[in-house]
Design an enzyme around this catalytic site. Structure first.
Site, PDB file in Angstrom:
ATOM      1  N   GLU A  71      30.209  25.133  40.281  1.00  0.00           N
ATOM      2  CA  GLU A  71      30.478  26.468  39.733  1.00  0.00           C
ATOM      3  C   GLU A  71      31.720  27.021  40.432  1.00  0.00           C
ATOM      4  O   GLU A  71      31.682  27.297  41.635  1.00  0.00           O
ATOM      5  CB  GLU A  71      29.259  27.347  40.016  1.00  0.00           C
ATOM      6  CG  GLU A  71      29.120  28.549  39.156  1.00  0.00           C
ATOM      7  CD  GLU A  71      27.849  29.310  39.520  1.00  0.00           C
ATOM      8  OE1 GLU A  71      27.998  30.453  39.988  1.00  0.00           O
ATOM      9  OE2 GLU A  71      26.737  28.778  39.359  1.00  0.00           O
ATOM     10  N   ASP A 124      29.867  41.175  44.274  1.00  0.00           N
ATOM     11  CA  ASP A 124      29.866  40.223  45.374  1.00  0.00           C
ATOM     12  C   ASP A 124      29.836  40.895  46.736  1.00  0.00           C
ATOM     13  O   ASP A 124      30.395  41.967  46.936  1.00  0.00           O
ATOM     14  CB  ASP A 124      31.097  39.312  45.279  1.00  0.00           C
ATOM     15  CG  ASP A 124      30.999  38.378  44.079  1.00  0.00           C
ATOM     16  OD1 ASP A 124      30.025  37.613  44.045  1.00  0.00           O
ATOM     17  OD2 ASP A 124      31.857  38.437  43.194  1.00  0.00           O
TER      18      ASP A 124
END
Length: 258
Positions: free
Chosen positions: A47, A58
């Protein structure tokens, strides 16, 4: 045209390991070498993160890797070239994960065509609304055989999970907690309750659990309730500190699986 994600889940539906890392980190040319080492080490899915200036979902680790990669000069056109290079030696599924803004700037149709040509099998665009996906993206992605993975979380309603399951043609990304990304120690009871709820829904698509997977214990426990798990921040931390990436990637992946 085959899609490696569908192929993978048709033959393996437990302990699937997907490893996330940021393109262009720690160095601009790290993308290919890290991907090659991940396949060699036994990861099932690669990924690759598309760096973005405002990665709001994040935590500090991935935010910092985004900043470094952007300073290194990474951009989407370079990432697609790197994926093309990676495809010469890597045959496991490659997914691009990122915010929708860089994709829109690149051009949706151009992105779909170029990503497929480079060898991308799927995308994860967490901030892409489902309505926009169905209206502007689904047919395009379908035509070039790119799977789209939607995110669900503990606060996602059953009705929405069912709708996502209906519109998914690869796998679903089950976020383990309603929070930002980051390595954590162990799962809390409410997370296990959520995992059991998902298990009981008997979804038609496989789902992988992400956020907070950092070691063998969390990977194994997540895999009890799902088809496998996604590791991100813990791996990015390791890459940042590693002096011998190939050896350390082998050790890291081995420590998750064994």
């Amino acid at each position: 045209m085959k899609n490696r994600i569908k192929e993978l889940f048709s033959r393996k539906n437990s302990n699937v390991l997907s490893v996330f890392y940021t393109a262009g980190f720690p160095q601009l040319d790290s993308t290919v070498r890290v991907g090659q080492a991940l396949q060699k080490a036994g990861a099932d899915i690669i990924e690759i993160g598309i760096p973005y200036s405002d990665p709001i979902a994040d935590g500090p680790t991935i935010q910092e890797s985004n900043k470094v990669a952007l300073e290194n000069g990474i951009r989407l056109s370079i990432i697609l070239e790197q994926v093309k290079e990676l495809r010469k030696t890597v045959n496991i599924p490659i997914i691009l994960m990122g915010y929708v803004n860089p994709v829109m700037q690149y051009g949706i149709e151009r992105f779909a065509r170029d990503a497929a040509a480079a060898g991308v099998d799927g995308v994860i665009l967490p901030d892409l609304p489902m309505d926009a996906y169905l209206e502007d993206y689904k047919q395009l992605f379908s035509e070039v055989n790119i799977s789209n993975a939607f995110l669900i979380s503990p606060t996602t309603s059953e009705a929405r999970i069912r709708k996502i399951d209906q519109e998914t043609d690869g796998f679903i990304y089950a976020v383990s907690a309603s929070s930002i990304t980051g390595a954590r120690g162990a799962f809390a009871d409410e997370q296990r309750t959520y995992f059991k709820r998902l298990q009981g829904m008997k979804l038609k698509n496989p789902y992988l659990i992400g956020f907070g997977i950092s070691n063998h214990e969390t990977f194994s426990e997540a895999s009890k309730y799902s088809s496998g798990a996604i590791v991100g921040s813990a791996f990015v931390n390791m890459l940042r500190d590693s002096k011998d990436k190939e050896k350390d990637i082998q050790t890291f992946v081995g420590s998750l699986l064994n």
